[in-house]
Design a protein around this motif. Structure first.
Motif, PDB file in Angstrom:
ATOM      1  N   UNK A  22       1.882 -33.565 -63.085  1.00  0.00           N
ATOM      2  CA  UNK A  22       2.229 -34.974 -62.899  1.00  0.00           C
ATOM      3  C   UNK A  22       1.393 -35.854 -63.833  1.00  0.00           C
ATOM      4  N   UNK A  23       0.128 -35.519 -63.989  1.00  0.00           N
ATOM      5  CA  UNK A  23      -0.764 -36.281 -64.875  1.00  0.00           C
ATOM      6  C   UNK A  23      -0.255 -36.224 -66.312  1.00  0.00           C
ATOM      7  N   UNK A  24       0.141 -35.034 -66.768  1.00  0.00           N
ATOM      8  CA  UNK A  24       0.648 -34.882 -68.133  1.00  0.00           C
ATOM      9  C   UNK A  24       1.935 -35.677 -68.341  1.00  0.00           C
ATOM     10  N   UNK A  25       2.822 -35.642 -67.346  1.00  0.00           N
ATOM     11  CA  UNK A  25       4.081 -36.378 -67.468  1.00  0.00           C
ATOM     12  C   UNK A  25       3.828 -37.882 -67.492  1.00  0.00           C
ATOM     13  N   UNK A  26       2.920 -38.365 -66.649  1.00  0.00           N
ATOM     14  CA  UNK A  26       2.592 -39.798 -66.658  1.00  0.00           C
ATOM     15  C   UNK A  26       2.059 -40.214 -68.024  1.00  0.00           C
ATOM     16  N   UNK A  27       1.198 -39.391 -68.601  1.00  0.00           N
ATOM     17  CA  UNK A  27       0.646 -39.696 -69.922  1.00  0.00           C
ATOM     18  C   UNK A  27       1.755 -39.730 -70.968  1.00  0.00           C
ATOM     19  N   UNK A  28       2.656 -38.749 -70.909  1.00  0.00           N
ATOM     20  CA  UNK A  28       3.779 -38.686 -71.857  1.00  0.00           C
ATOM     21  C   UNK A  28       4.652 -39.939 -71.751  1.00  0.00           C
ATOM     22  N   UNK A  29       4.940 -40.359 -70.516  1.00  0.00           N
ATOM     23  CA  UNK A  29       5.782 -41.541 -70.293  1.00  0.00           C
ATOM     24  C   UNK A  29       5.093 -42.788 -70.833  1.00  0.00           C
ATOM     25  N   UNK A  30       3.801 -42.935 -70.562  1.00  0.00           N
ATOM     26  CA  UNK A  30       3.066 -44.108 -71.039  1.00  0.00           C
ATOM     27  C   UNK A  30       3.031 -44.164 -72.556  1.00  0.00           C
ATOM     28  N   UNK A  31       2.800 -43.017 -73.195  1.00  0.00           N
ATOM     29  CA  UNK A  31       2.768 -42.979 -74.660  1.00  0.00           C
ATOM     30  C   UNK A  31       4.148 -43.285 -75.230  1.00  0.00           C
ATOM     31  N   UNK A  32       5.188 -42.693 -74.661  1.00  0.00           N
ATOM     32  CA  UNK A  32       6.552 -42.939 -75.145  1.00  0.00           C
ATOM     33  C   UNK A  32       6.934 -44.407 -75.005  1.00  0.00           C
ATOM     34  N   UNK A  33       6.585 -45.003 -73.869  1.00  0.00           N
ATOM     35  CA  UNK A  33       6.862 -46.421 -73.663  1.00  0.00           C
ATOM     36  C   UNK A  33       6.124 -47.270 -74.687  1.00  0.00           C
ATOM     37  N   UNK A  34       4.856 -46.973 -74.889  1.00  0.00           N
ATOM     38  CA  UNK A  34       4.052 -47.742 -75.842  1.00  0.00           C
ATOM     39  C   UNK A  34       4.628 -47.656 -77.250  1.00  0.00           C
ATOM     40  N   UNK A  35       5.010 -46.463 -77.671  1.00  0.00           N
ATOM     41  CA  UNK A  35       5.576 -46.280 -79.007  1.00  0.00           C
ATOM     42  C   UNK A  35       6.875 -47.068 -79.141  1.00  0.00           C
ATOM     43  N   UNK A  36       7.756 -46.960 -78.162  1.00  0.00           N
ATOM     44  CA  UNK A  36       9.032 -47.675 -78.232  1.00  0.00           C
ATOM     45  C   UNK A  36       8.846 -49.188 -78.245  1.00  0.00           C
ATOM     46  N   UNK A  37       7.951 -49.691 -77.419  1.00  0.00           N
ATOM     47  CA  UNK A  37       7.691 -51.134 -77.407  1.00  0.00           C
ATOM     48  C   UNK A  37       7.107 -51.595 -78.735  1.00  0.00           C
ATOM     49  N   UNK A  38       6.256 -50.771 -79.341  1.00  0.00           N
ATOM     50  CA  UNK A  38       5.686 -51.109 -80.642  1.00  0.00           C
ATOM     51  C   UNK A  38       6.768 -51.092 -81.727  1.00  0.00           C
ATOM     52  N   UNK A  39       7.604 -50.065 -81.742  1.00  0.00           N
ATOM     53  CA  UNK A  39       8.679 -49.965 -82.731  1.00  0.00           C
ATOM     54  C   UNK A  39       9.616 -51.164 -82.630  1.00  0.00           C
TER      55      UNK A  39
END
Length: 86
Positions: A22-39
């Motif tokens: 669950x910790x790994x998935x939360x990290x993946x989701x946060x990173x993916x969201x951050x990248x998309x918002x930045x793009x």
């Protein structure tokens, strides 16, 4: 910094399917969201790094590894600056 908790519904077998905790998935989701918002230019690189839970350097490295520009300068901006300096 205060945090906002947001709950999302995912299939019950998602952790098994991804072979992640669950910790790994939360990290993946946060990173993916951050990248998309930045793009999408919704947030600055600093805010995106904060969302991802990474230092700015770590986030810039992640962007670079994924061939995502860390600069918002366009080629016309660069040439315009060159002309101003002449």
């Amino acid at each position: 910094m205060t945090l906002q908790t947001i709950n999302i519904d995912l299939p019950s077998d998602i952790l098994l399917t991804l072979n992640e905790s669950e910790v790994e998935l939360k990290k993946r989701i946060k990173i993916s969201l951050a990248v998309q918002l930045y793009i999408q230019k919704k947030v600055t690189i600093g805010k995106a790094a904060q969302i991802a839970g990474l230092s700015r350097f770590q986030f810039e490295t992640l962007l670079s590894e994924n061939e995502i520009s860390i600069s918002s300068l366009e080629i016309d901006d660069v040439f315009g600056d060159i002309e101003k300096l002449k």
